[in-house]
Design a protein around this motif. Sequence first.
Motif, PDB file in Angstrom:
ATOM      1  N   UNK A 362      53.355   4.244  62.710  1.00 10.51           N
ATOM      2  CA  UNK A 362      52.967   3.051  63.468  1.00 10.51           C
ATOM      3  C   UNK A 362      52.947   3.327  64.971  1.00 10.51           C
ATOM      4  N   UNK A 363      53.478   4.463  65.360  1.00 15.57           N
ATOM      5  CA  UNK A 363      53.716   4.730  66.771  1.00 15.57           C
ATOM      6  C   UNK A 363      52.918   5.926  67.287  1.00 15.57           C
ATOM      7  N   UNK A 364      53.571   7.087  67.372  1.00 12.20           N
ATOM      8  CA  UNK A 364      52.925   8.261  67.972  1.00 12.20           C
ATOM      9  C   UNK A 364      51.663   8.676  67.209  1.00 12.20           C
ATOM     10  N   UNK A 381      52.737   9.235  79.182  1.00  6.63           N
ATOM     11  CA  UNK A 381      54.166   9.268  78.845  1.00  6.63           C
ATOM     12  C   UNK A 381      54.400   8.444  77.580  1.00  6.63           C
ATOM     13  N   UNK A 382      55.377   8.842  76.787  1.00  9.66           N
ATOM     14  CA  UNK A 382      55.787   7.995  75.666  1.00  9.66           C
ATOM     15  C   UNK A 382      57.310   7.989  75.556  1.00  9.66           C
ATOM     16  N   UNK A 383      57.851   6.888  75.050  1.00  9.24           N
ATOM     17  CA  UNK A 383      59.301   6.758  74.872  1.00  9.24           C
ATOM     18  C   UNK A 383      59.594   6.251  73.475  1.00  9.24           C
ATOM     19  N   UNK A 384      60.613   6.848  72.862  1.00 13.10           N
ATOM     20  CA  UNK A 384      61.084   6.382  71.561  1.00 13.10           C
ATOM     21  C   UNK A 384      62.533   5.941  71.734  1.00 13.10           C
ATOM     22  N   UNK A 385      62.778   4.669  71.552  1.00  8.76           N
ATOM     23  CA  UNK A 385      64.142   4.142  71.639  1.00  8.76           C
ATOM     24  C   UNK A 385      64.669   3.980  70.219  1.00  8.76           C
ATOM     25  N   UNK A 386      65.545   4.890  69.809  1.00 11.49           N
ATOM     26  CA  UNK A 386      66.083   4.869  68.449  1.00 11.49           C
ATOM     27  C   UNK A 386      67.440   4.160  68.449  1.00 11.49           C
ATOM     28  N   UNK A 387      67.655   3.229  67.529  1.00  9.70           N
ATOM     29  CA  UNK A 387      68.894   2.440  67.514  1.00  9.70           C
ATOM     30  C   UNK A 387      70.166   3.274  67.501  1.00  9.70           C
ATOM     31  N   UNK A 398      53.963   3.793  74.601  1.00  4.19           N
ATOM     32  CA  UNK A 398      53.124   4.892  75.110  1.00  4.19           C
ATOM     33  C   UNK A 398      52.306   4.383  76.282  1.00  4.19           C
ATOM     34  N   UNK A 399      52.274   5.170  77.349  1.00  7.84           N
ATOM     35  CA  UNK A 399      51.520   4.819  78.554  1.00  7.84           C
ATOM     36  C   UNK A 399      50.259   5.687  78.587  1.00  7.84           C
ATOM     37  N   UNK A 400      49.104   5.040  78.622  1.00  4.99           N
ATOM     38  CA  UNK A 400      47.818   5.726  78.502  1.00  4.99           C
ATOM     39  C   UNK A 400      46.915   5.322  79.669  1.00  4.99           C
TER      40      UNK A 400
END
Length: 404
Positions: A362-364, A381-387, A398-400
């Motif tokens: 669903x993401x990257x 840039x992309x960020x994954x915030x994992x619990x 994701x910044x595009x």
Amino acid sequence: MIPKIKLHRNLIIGLHKALEESFFEPNKYADKVLERTLKFNKKWGSKDRGFVSESFYEIIRWKNQLEFFANKKLSPESIDSIIATYLLRSKIELQPFPEFEKVYIKKIKDRFKLPFPTLAIKYSIPEWMQKVLESELGDSWSQEIKALNVPAQTILRANTLKITAEELKDVLSEENITVDFIRGYKNALIMEEKKNIFKTQAFKDGLFEIQDASSQRVGEFVDVKPGMRVIDSCAGAGGKTLQLAALMENKGQIIAMDIHEWKLQTLKQRARRNGAHNIQTKFIEDSKTLKRLENSADRVLIDAPCSGLGVLRRNPDAKWKLNEEFISRVREEQRQILQNHSKLVRKDGILVYATCSILPSENSLQVENFLKENSNYQLIEEKKLMPSVCGFDGFYMAKIVRTS
């Protein structure tokens, strides 16, 4: 921790009704069911309400384990047995209520000593969900689901159009609400104990919103500036829209869009309370709505519909309402939204794609596929915030940039 109280039968009856409604009536979501239950039972004291609230969510969260201990599946007929099993597991002795007459206490307590036959039962998730998480996250899936089984804390976002986080802390203290700062989060405050924050004068005055710390990261990630033209293209009820308005200091324009008009009405009410004046709502009637806005925005935020697997801490009932077919459907919806709404950003403008899911599909992977098909966009840039790492909700962003 369940509040220590004297158990009254009407609490068990209320809890039973709430669970039956949440599990067995269509389109009933746990938070709304609980809200109605507490509203209906006005005579319950604060400890009674705390007991019912906590028990309700914990039974939903640990349904698989409780079914195993009770040796029966949850059904309208077995709800009282599941409640009894939960109470025994919480070391609360059962009262001689009619609801517990057919509960075999010794058999249940004996089953507490048994090992869990499957990991899906151990972590209290559906079998299909375990397979999906394992397939997409590998060995780390169990760490994530462990973190997602911890109840969410209440996080506030200070509305900087009206107040700073430091000032808000003092104002809430005067209303007997204790909050603390969260290191690394400028405008976030964490509540130290559960209280009805919506009754405070501070809330009525629009001094804060409830918004998880990870969700606040998304708003900051969009990197808006005062005076910009910004489109929040899946705005919903506007949690992130309001944050963007504050970050823009009410200067410039935010167009908040959604396919559900009633959500935009809620946003309008919230914006009035927040003192956010630079928000224009726009109902997406058809493709022409998007066509008219093409190449017009400095920033576009796509907070896409998703499985919501990153927010199971606060929505544990979603575990039992989701299915693989829905996730497949939502992936296709994400693909279409990303393709269609990306056109709203102007050349050299920034598109942010975000979800509250922890699944790469669903993401990257969505972003990768989009970039393959659209060579005039480039990932910055992309960020994954994992619990399990951040301690808050799971999010992806994701910044595009649009290059031409």
